[in-house]
Design a protein around this motif. Sequence first.
Motif, PDB file in Angstrom:
ATOM      1  N   LEU A  51       0.840  -1.202   0.000  1.00 39.78           N
ATOM      2  CA  LEU A  51       0.000   0.000   0.000  1.00 39.78           C
ATOM      3  C   LEU A  51       0.875   1.252   0.000  1.00 39.78           C
ATOM      4  CD1 LEU A  51      -2.714   1.352   0.001  1.00 39.78           C
ATOM      5  CD2 LEU A  51      -2.868   0.965   2.479  1.00 39.78           C
ATOM      6  N   THR A  52       1.966   1.216   0.734  1.00 37.78           N
ATOM      7  CA  THR A  52       2.909   2.345   0.744  1.00 37.78           C
ATOM      8  C   THR A  52       3.510   2.562  -0.637  1.00 37.78           C
ATOM      9  OG1 THR A  52       3.389   2.106   3.092  1.00 37.78           O
ATOM     10  CG2 THR A  52       5.091   3.161   1.734  1.00 37.78           C
ATOM     11  N   VAL A  53       3.921   1.479  -1.285  1.00 41.41           N
ATOM     12  CA  VAL A  53       4.454   1.581  -2.652  1.00 41.41           C
ATOM     13  C   VAL A  53       3.421   2.239  -3.563  1.00 41.41           C
ATOM     14  CG1 VAL A  53       5.085   0.204  -4.690  1.00 41.41           C
ATOM     15  CG2 VAL A  53       6.129  -0.292  -2.469  1.00 41.41           C
ATOM     16  N   SER A  54       2.178   1.796  -3.474  1.00 41.71           N
ATOM     17  CA  SER A  54       1.110   2.379  -4.303  1.00 41.71           C
ATOM     18  C   SER A  54       0.940   3.866  -4.043  1.00 41.71           C
ATOM     19  CB  SER A  54      -0.228   1.678  -4.031  1.00 41.71           C
ATOM     20  OG  SER A  54      -0.203   0.357  -4.462  1.00 41.71           O
ATOM     21  N   GLU A  55       0.871   4.227  -2.776  1.00 44.19           N
ATOM     22  CA  GLU A  55       0.649   5.634  -2.415  1.00 44.19           C
ATOM     23  C   GLU A  55       1.811   6.518  -2.857  1.00 44.19           C
ATOM     24  OE1 GLU A  55      -2.093   6.926  -1.451  1.00 44.19           O
ATOM     25  OE2 GLU A  55      -3.175   5.092  -0.991  1.00 44.19           O
ATOM     26  N   LEU A  56       3.039   6.063  -2.641  1.00 46.23           N
ATOM     27  CA  LEU A  56       4.189   6.901  -2.982  1.00 46.23           C
ATOM     28  C   LEU A  56       4.392   7.021  -4.489  1.00 46.23           C
ATOM     29  CD1 LEU A  56       6.754   5.926  -0.189  1.00 46.23           C
ATOM     30  CD2 LEU A  56       5.201   7.907  -0.283  1.00 46.23           C
ATOM     31  N   ILE A  57       4.165   5.945  -5.228  1.00 44.96           N
ATOM     32  CA  ILE A  57       4.254   6.043  -6.687  1.00 44.96           C
ATOM     33  C   ILE A  57       3.127   6.948  -7.214  1.00 44.96           C
ATOM     34  CG2 ILE A  57       4.006   4.774  -8.864  1.00 44.96           C
ATOM     35  CD1 ILE A  57       5.507   2.449  -7.572  1.00 44.96           C
ATOM     36  N   HIS A  80      13.655  -0.530   3.806  1.00 39.98           N
ATOM     37  CA  HIS A  80      13.509   0.870   3.408  1.00 39.98           C
ATOM     38  C   HIS A  80      12.802   0.898   2.057  1.00 39.98           C
ATOM     39  CE1 HIS A  80      16.430   2.105   6.502  1.00 39.98           C
ATOM     40  NE2 HIS A  80      17.025   0.958   6.189  1.00 39.98           N
ATOM     41  N   VAL A  81      11.682   1.592   1.989  1.00 38.22           N
ATOM     42  CA  VAL A  81      10.938   1.794   0.747  1.00 38.22           C
ATOM     43  C   VAL A  81      11.137   3.257   0.383  1.00 38.22           C
ATOM     44  CG1 VAL A  81       8.674   1.764  -0.346  1.00 38.22           C
ATOM     45  CG2 VAL A  81       9.229   0.051   1.396  1.00 38.22           C
ATOM     46  N   CYS A 116       8.985   7.399   8.731  1.00 41.88           N
ATOM     47  CA  CYS A 116       8.877   7.963   7.389  1.00 41.88           C
ATOM     48  C   CYS A 116       9.534   9.333   7.394  1.00 41.88           C
ATOM     49  CB  CYS A 116       7.396   8.075   6.996  1.00 41.88           C
ATOM     50  SG  CYS A 116       7.132   8.621   5.298  1.00 41.88           S
ATOM     51  N   GLU A 117      10.280   9.623   6.340  1.00 40.43           N
ATOM     52  CA  GLU A 117      10.920  10.935   6.221  1.00 40.43           C
ATOM     53  C   GLU A 117      11.021  11.325   4.756  1.00 40.43           C
ATOM     54  OE1 GLU A 117      15.316  11.194   6.703  1.00 40.43           O
ATOM     55  OE2 GLU A 117      15.161   9.063   7.212  1.00 40.43           O
ATOM     56  N   THR A 118      11.181  12.611   4.531  1.00 45.50           N
ATOM     57  CA  THR A 118      11.376  13.142   3.187  1.00 45.50           C
ATOM     58  C   THR A 118      12.732  13.824   3.126  1.00 45.50           C
ATOM     59  OG1 THR A 118       9.015  13.501   2.892  1.00 45.50           O
ATOM     60  CG2 THR A 118      10.483  14.715   1.421  1.00 45.50           C
ATOM     61  N   ARG A 119      13.469  13.548   2.066  1.00 44.21           N
ATOM     62  CA  ARG A 119      14.762  14.210   1.843  1.00 44.21           C
ATOM     63  C   ARG A 119      14.670  15.006   0.559  1.00 44.21           C
ATOM     64  NH1 ARG A 119      18.692   9.138   3.323  1.00 44.21           N
ATOM     65  NH2 ARG A 119      18.045   8.998   5.493  1.00 44.21           N
ATOM     66  N   ASN A 120      14.828  16.308   0.677  1.00 42.51           N
ATOM     67  CA  ASN A 120      14.847  17.175  -0.505  1.00 42.51           C
ATOM     68  C   ASN A 120      16.235  17.146  -1.113  1.00 42.51           C
ATOM     69  OD1 ASN A 120      12.135  18.214  -0.461  1.00 42.51           O
ATOM     70  ND2 ASN A 120      12.717  19.267   1.404  1.00 42.51           N
ATOM     71  N   ILE A 128      11.091   8.227   2.169  1.00 43.82           N
ATOM     72  CA  ILE A 128      11.614   6.949   2.632  1.00 43.82           C
ATOM     73  C   ILE A 128      10.775   6.469   3.810  1.00 43.82           C
ATOM     74  CG2 ILE A 128      13.627   5.719   3.527  1.00 43.82           C
ATOM     75  CD1 ILE A 128      15.235   8.243   2.424  1.00 43.82           C
ATOM     76  N   ALA A 129      10.190   5.294   3.654  1.00 42.47           N
ATOM     77  CA  ALA A 129       9.423   4.668   4.726  1.00 42.47           C
ATOM     78  C   ALA A 129      10.169   3.421   5.175  1.00 42.47           C
ATOM     79  CB  ALA A 129       8.028   4.298   4.241  1.00 42.47           C
TER      80      ALA A 129
END
Length: 144
Positions: A51-57, A80-81, A116-120, A128-129
């Motif tokens: 579900l995470t893969v689906s949401e992030l894509i 790590h996804v 979960c975090e975001t890297r700009n 990254i989850a």
Amino acid sequence: MPDDTSLRAVGWARSFPVSGGVRAGRTWARGHLDSLGWCTDAPDTVDSVLLTVSELITNAHVHARSTAQLVLTWDSVCLHVSVHDSGQGTPVAREAGDSEPSGRGLAIVNALADSCETRNQADGKTVIACFHPPGGPVRHHHGS
């Protein structure tokens, strides 16, 4: 006993274009999770990862209008996804109204993942989850 501080990891990477990438991403990820034995040993975690893969894509395609670069990395502690897209800015989890058909993706990822975090980056951003298998470390939720 020897001191073994080396990191052992396995990983896979693939790009998914805006046309049809979500289903292909889930199928691809499921194959790699199966190779780790997670489909048998941790089916609920597999559902959360997929579900995470689906949401992030989907977020990469819809919000960044970008190809999604999906990387799965297993380091024996955390799966790590990571999904990279060319969009600028940091995604923010928001409260979607009951009548809104979308807007819950990042909130879902935050609820499912152990962290979960975001890297700009100069060329976009990577979300990254992290998922621990059942019986792994205690869950710590972090906002993006």
